[in-house]
Design a protein around this motif. Structure first.
Motif, PDB file in Angstrom:
ATOM      1  N   HIS A 232      33.016 -42.929 -67.722  1.00 19.22           N
ATOM      2  CA  HIS A 232      31.987 -42.104 -67.072  1.00 19.22           C
ATOM      3  C   HIS A 232      31.294 -41.177 -68.068  1.00 19.22           C
ATOM      4  O   HIS A 232      30.153 -40.764 -67.850  1.00 19.22           O
ATOM      5  CB  HIS A 232      32.615 -41.267 -65.951  1.00 19.22           C
ATOM      6  CG  HIS A 232      33.331 -40.047 -66.414  1.00 19.22           C
ATOM      7  ND1 HIS A 232      34.659 -40.050 -66.774  1.00 19.22           N
ATOM      8  CD2 HIS A 232      32.903 -38.773 -66.616  1.00 19.22           C
ATOM      9  CE1 HIS A 232      35.015 -38.840 -67.153  1.00 19.22           C
ATOM     10  NE2 HIS A 232      33.980 -38.047 -67.072  1.00 19.22           N
ATOM     11  N   VAL A 235      28.293 -42.912 -69.252  1.00 22.46           N
ATOM     12  CA  VAL A 235      27.273 -42.921 -68.202  1.00 22.46           C
ATOM     13  C   VAL A 235      26.538 -41.583 -68.164  1.00 22.46           C
ATOM     14  O   VAL A 235      25.306 -41.529 -68.077  1.00 22.46           O
ATOM     15  CB  VAL A 235      27.909 -43.226 -66.831  1.00 22.46           C
ATOM     16  CG1 VAL A 235      26.856 -43.169 -65.723  1.00 22.46           C
ATOM     17  CG2 VAL A 235      28.588 -44.589 -66.843  1.00 22.46           C
ATOM     18  N   SER A 295      31.781 -41.679 -58.271  1.00 16.67           N
ATOM     19  CA  SER A 295      31.164 -42.660 -57.383  1.00 16.67           C
ATOM     20  C   SER A 295      30.007 -42.042 -56.605  1.00 16.67           C
ATOM     21  O   SER A 295      28.915 -42.632 -56.502  1.00 16.67           O
ATOM     22  CB  SER A 295      32.217 -43.217 -56.414  1.00 16.67           C
ATOM     23  OG  SER A 295      31.672 -44.213 -55.585  1.00 16.67           O
ATOM     24  N   CYS A 298      26.979 -41.487 -58.810  1.00 19.11           N
ATOM     25  CA  CYS A 298      26.193 -42.703 -59.032  1.00 19.11           C
ATOM     26  C   CYS A 298      25.282 -42.987 -57.838  1.00 19.11           C
ATOM     27  O   CYS A 298      24.147 -43.471 -58.010  1.00 19.11           O
ATOM     28  CB  CYS A 298      27.112 -43.890 -59.293  1.00 19.11           C
ATOM     29  SG  CYS A 298      28.013 -43.781 -60.863  1.00 19.11           S
ATOM     30  N   TYR A 302      21.166 -43.303 -57.872  1.00 16.42           N
ATOM     31  CA  TYR A 302      20.474 -44.405 -57.184  1.00 16.42           C
ATOM     32  C   TYR A 302      19.398 -43.867 -56.247  1.00 16.42           C
ATOM     33  O   TYR A 302      18.268 -44.407 -56.200  1.00 16.42           O
ATOM     34  CB  TYR A 302      21.484 -45.247 -56.404  1.00 16.42           C
ATOM     35  CG  TYR A 302      20.851 -46.343 -55.575  1.00 16.42           C
ATOM     36  CD1 TYR A 302      20.468 -47.546 -56.168  1.00 16.42           C
ATOM     37  CD2 TYR A 302      20.615 -46.169 -54.218  1.00 16.42           C
ATOM     38  CE1 TYR A 302      19.873 -48.559 -55.420  1.00 16.42           C
ATOM     39  CE2 TYR A 302      20.024 -47.167 -53.454  1.00 16.42           C
ATOM     40  CZ  TYR A 302      19.656 -48.355 -54.061  1.00 16.42           C
ATOM     41  OH  TYR A 302      19.059 -49.349 -53.321  1.00 16.42           O
ATOM     42  N   ALA A 320      23.996 -34.968 -59.308  1.00 17.20           N
ATOM     43  CA  ALA A 320      24.838 -36.036 -59.857  1.00 17.20           C
ATOM     44  C   ALA A 320      25.542 -35.567 -61.125  1.00 17.20           C
ATOM     45  O   ALA A 320      26.743 -35.825 -61.313  1.00 17.20           O
ATOM     46  CB  ALA A 320      23.985 -37.268 -60.149  1.00 17.20           C
ATOM     47  N   CYS A 374      22.801 -48.744 -66.361  1.00 17.64           N
ATOM     48  CA  CYS A 374      21.929 -47.619 -66.009  1.00 17.64           C
ATOM     49  C   CYS A 374      20.452 -47.899 -66.243  1.00 17.64           C
ATOM     50  O   CYS A 374      19.601 -47.249 -65.634  1.00 17.64           O
ATOM     51  CB  CYS A 374      22.335 -46.369 -66.794  1.00 17.64           C
ATOM     52  SG  CYS A 374      24.056 -45.907 -66.570  1.00 17.64           S
ATOM     53  N   ASN A 378      18.981 -51.229 -63.509  1.00 20.40           N
ATOM     54  CA  ASN A 378      18.489 -50.156 -62.645  1.00 20.40           C
ATOM     55  C   ASN A 378      17.541 -50.715 -61.560  1.00 20.40           C
ATOM     56  O   ASN A 378      16.694 -51.562 -61.862  1.00 20.40           O
ATOM     57  CB  ASN A 378      17.741 -49.130 -63.506  1.00 20.40           C
ATOM     58  CG  ASN A 378      17.149 -47.998 -62.683  1.00 20.40           C
ATOM     59  OD1 ASN A 378      17.865 -47.266 -62.050  1.00 20.40           O
ATOM     60  ND2 ASN A 378      15.822 -47.888 -62.683  1.00 20.40           N
ATOM     61  N   TRP A 382      23.468 -48.821 -60.588  1.00 19.80           N
ATOM     62  CA  TRP A 382      24.131 -47.601 -60.095  1.00 19.80           C
ATOM     63  C   TRP A 382      25.011 -47.902 -58.883  1.00 19.80           C
ATOM     64  O   TRP A 382      26.059 -47.278 -58.702  1.00 19.80           O
ATOM     65  CB  TRP A 382      23.085 -46.540 -59.755  1.00 19.80           C
ATOM     66  CG  TRP A 382      22.351 -46.046 -60.952  1.00 19.80           C
ATOM     67  CD1 TRP A 382      21.077 -46.370 -61.344  1.00 19.80           C
ATOM     68  CD2 TRP A 382      22.853 -45.163 -61.959  1.00 19.80           C
ATOM     69  NE1 TRP A 382      20.761 -45.740 -62.515  1.00 19.80           N
ATOM     70  CE2 TRP A 382      21.833 -44.980 -62.921  1.00 19.80           C
ATOM     71  CE3 TRP A 382      24.073 -44.491 -62.140  1.00 19.80           C
ATOM     72  CZ2 TRP A 382      21.990 -44.175 -64.039  1.00 19.80           C
ATOM     73  CZ3 TRP A 382      24.239 -43.684 -63.255  1.00 19.80           C
ATOM     74  CH2 TRP A 382      23.204 -43.527 -64.188  1.00 19.80           C
ATOM     75  N   LEU A 385      28.237 -49.453 -60.207  1.00 21.41           N
ATOM     76  CA  LEU A 385      29.126 -48.402 -60.695  1.00 21.41           C
ATOM     77  C   LEU A 385      29.757 -47.630 -59.534  1.00 21.41           C
ATOM     78  O   LEU A 385      30.938 -47.263 -59.582  1.00 21.41           O
ATOM     79  CB  LEU A 385      28.365 -47.438 -61.606  1.00 21.41           C
ATOM     80  CG  LEU A 385      27.940 -47.989 -62.966  1.00 21.41           C
ATOM     81  CD1 LEU A 385      27.056 -46.985 -63.704  1.00 21.41           C
ATOM     82  CD2 LEU A 385      29.168 -48.334 -63.806  1.00 21.41           C
ATOM     83  N   THR A 386      28.975 -47.396 -58.495  1.00 27.02           N
ATOM     84  CA  THR A 386      29.504 -46.724 -57.303  1.00 27.02           C
ATOM     85  C   THR A 386      30.679 -47.498 -56.727  1.00 27.02           C
ATOM     86  O   THR A 386      31.743 -46.923 -56.417  1.00 27.02           O
ATOM     87  CB  THR A 386      28.408 -46.594 -56.229  1.00 27.02           C
ATOM     88  OG1 THR A 386      27.358 -45.767 -56.719  1.00 27.02           O
ATOM     89  CG2 THR A 386      28.971 -45.987 -54.949  1.00 27.02           C
ATOM     90  N   TYR A 389      33.898 -47.433 -59.133  1.00 24.31           N
ATOM     91  CA  TYR A 389      34.664 -46.175 -59.123  1.00 24.31           C
ATOM     92  C   TYR A 389      35.271 -45.901 -57.745  1.00 24.31           C
ATOM     93  O   TYR A 389      36.327 -45.264 -57.654  1.00 24.31           O
ATOM     94  CB  TYR A 389      33.786 -45.021 -59.592  1.00 24.31           C
ATOM     95  CG  TYR A 389      33.712 -44.954 -61.106  1.00 24.31           C
ATOM     96  CD1 TYR A 389      34.787 -44.463 -61.842  1.00 24.31           C
ATOM     97  CD2 TYR A 389      32.605 -45.417 -61.797  1.00 24.31           C
ATOM     98  CE1 TYR A 389      34.747 -44.427 -63.228  1.00 24.31           C
ATOM     99  CE2 TYR A 389      32.556 -45.387 -63.187  1.00 24.31           C
ATOM    100  CZ  TYR A 389      33.635 -44.890 -63.891  1.00 24.31           C
ATOM    101  OH  TYR A 389      33.605 -44.869 -65.258  1.00 24.31           O
TER     102      TYR A 389
END
Length: 419
Positions: A232, A235, A295, A298, A302, A320, A374, A378, A382, A385-386, A389
């Protein structure tokens, strides 16, 4: 309130204060070279950007590969002695790097510098790992605070060196880096650390650090899980700035605001978050909170990617970043705990070296993966990644709790006996 923060961030024991001071001085020098070193190589030493990238990549790989061996060496010698010797060697290499004029020399010296960095880091963590349970995690948090302060101070020096841009200015930066390595070693000289027993001193050395890691499946699992959670950082510090740079709707200065906000909050709250970290169960709770915060962060990015209007996007991104920062605080509060609870007696160095592999692998692969999720993917990256995690928040704490209930690996340590 300020006095309370000061008192909570000063280690109670003299040895702890020396470790914190060593971290401060060491990271001050590191911060001074953080941005200046690659710019020196291109603008003064006349290397191409591709040559610099290749040399630093090779050095990074060498550093990662040396981590278990550095830990094994820490176990064969006393960690405090290795810490001092490594610091003096770092000081010498820091000066030699100023005189590199071939790609081969750069690869060799940068590789040696990364190996020495691993040796010093593992030796320092081996000393902290031997601190009693009640203060070990807090001491690690206090050291992190001083490390962050040192990097911030050093970054200001680095900016001044870059602004001047002359060869003499860069030389001053190299000399400062060298002096801080030596000063850190002197401050930490004679630190108490666990002595090897007479029987263990005559024992045959471990055949392969890698083989030891593969045999201890629980510790290998913890190493991998911790490395994923550490991703993270890439990120937050690379993925989000790259995403901001790729859009024309958000002010670019927001990336700097995020960095400063993260540093300020971690310095203020690092020790507070480490309090109450007692065993793998409490670490599992912190892991879950960290992963859920990341999470949710992310999800907010988004939303920002899909939203229209500067105000909504800026608010979503700042929120975020705040959640990422709290995720970082929960995660960093667990690292000393999960890296020491399953360790066989008198092998703290080897296991700390193995544990560092997870972090180092995440740092190495992080830039590519952060750019992929990312920017290239994109905004759907995102959401991926959500989901990852969120899955971690469910599965990883369960695995830690099972390890807490299971038998300890090999020989029990004093810390493990407290379970």
């Amino acid at each position: 309130m300020f006095k309370g923060w000061i008192s909570s961030n000063i280690p109670a024991e003299g040895a702890g204060r020396r470790l914190a001071a060593g971290s401060l001085v060491n990271n001050f020098g590191n911060g001074a070279q953080l941005a200046a070193f690659p710019l020196f190589l291109v603008s003064v030493a006349d290397f191409s950007a591709a040559q610099v990238g290749l040399a630093l990549m090779i050095a990074g790989i060498v550093g990662i590969a040396s981590s278990p061996a550095a830990g094994w060496l820490s176990d064969r010698m006393t960690p405090s002695r290795l810490l001092v010797l490594g610091g003096f060697a770092q000081g010498a290499v820091a000066i030699l790097l100023f005189f590199v004029n071939t790609v081969l020399a750069l690869c060799v010296l940068a590789g040696v510098a990364r190996v020495l960095s691993q040796i010093v880091r593992v030796a320092r963590l081996s000393i902290v790992a031997q601190v009693p349970d009640a203060t070990r995690n807090v001491l690690r948090a206090q050291m992190n605070v001083y490390s962050n302060v040192g990097v911030a101070m050093g970054t200001a020096v680095s900016a001044a060196v870059i602004a001047v841009g002359s060869k003499d200015a860069y030389l001053a930066g190299f000399v400062l880096d060298s002096v801080t390595f030596v000063a850190s070693a002197l401050v930490q000289q004679g630190l108490p650390s666990q002595e090897r027993s007479p029987r263990d001193k005559h024992a045959q050395p471990t055949a392969s650090p890698w083989r030891t890691a593969l045999k201890d499946r629980r510790y290998a699992a913890v190493t991998v899980l911790n490395g994923f959670l550490f991703f993270h950082q890439s990120v937050l510090f690379l993925g989000i700035p790259l995403w901001i740079a790729s859009t024309n709707e958000i002010p670019k200065v927001l990336a700097t605001v995020i960095f400063l906000m993260n540093m300020a909050i971690t310095i203020l709250l690092q020790v507070k978050f480490s309090e109450g970290m007692e065993n793998l169960r409490t670490a599992a709770v912190a892991w879950r909170r960290s992963a859920l915060a990341i999470s949710l962060a992310c999800v907010l990015v988004y939303v920002a990617a899909r939203a229209h209007g500067d105000a909504v996007q800026i608010l979503a991104v700042l929120s975020a970043a705040l959640l990422f920062t709290f995720g970082e605080l929960w995660h960093s509060s667990t690292e000393m705990e999960v890296s020491t609870r399953l360790v066989p007696e008198e092998q703290h160095g080897l296991y700390q070296g193995i544990f560092a592999l997870g972090r180092d692998a995440a740092q190495t692969a992080g830039p590519f993966l952060a750019a992929l999720f990312c920017v290239s993917l994109n905004p759907d990256g995102w959401l991926i990644l959500t989901a990852l995690y969120a899955l971690f928040a469910v599965a990883a704490p369960y695995a830690l709790n099972r390890m807490h209930e299971g038998p300890v690996a090999n020989q029990p340590t004093a810390a493990e006996s407290a379970l």
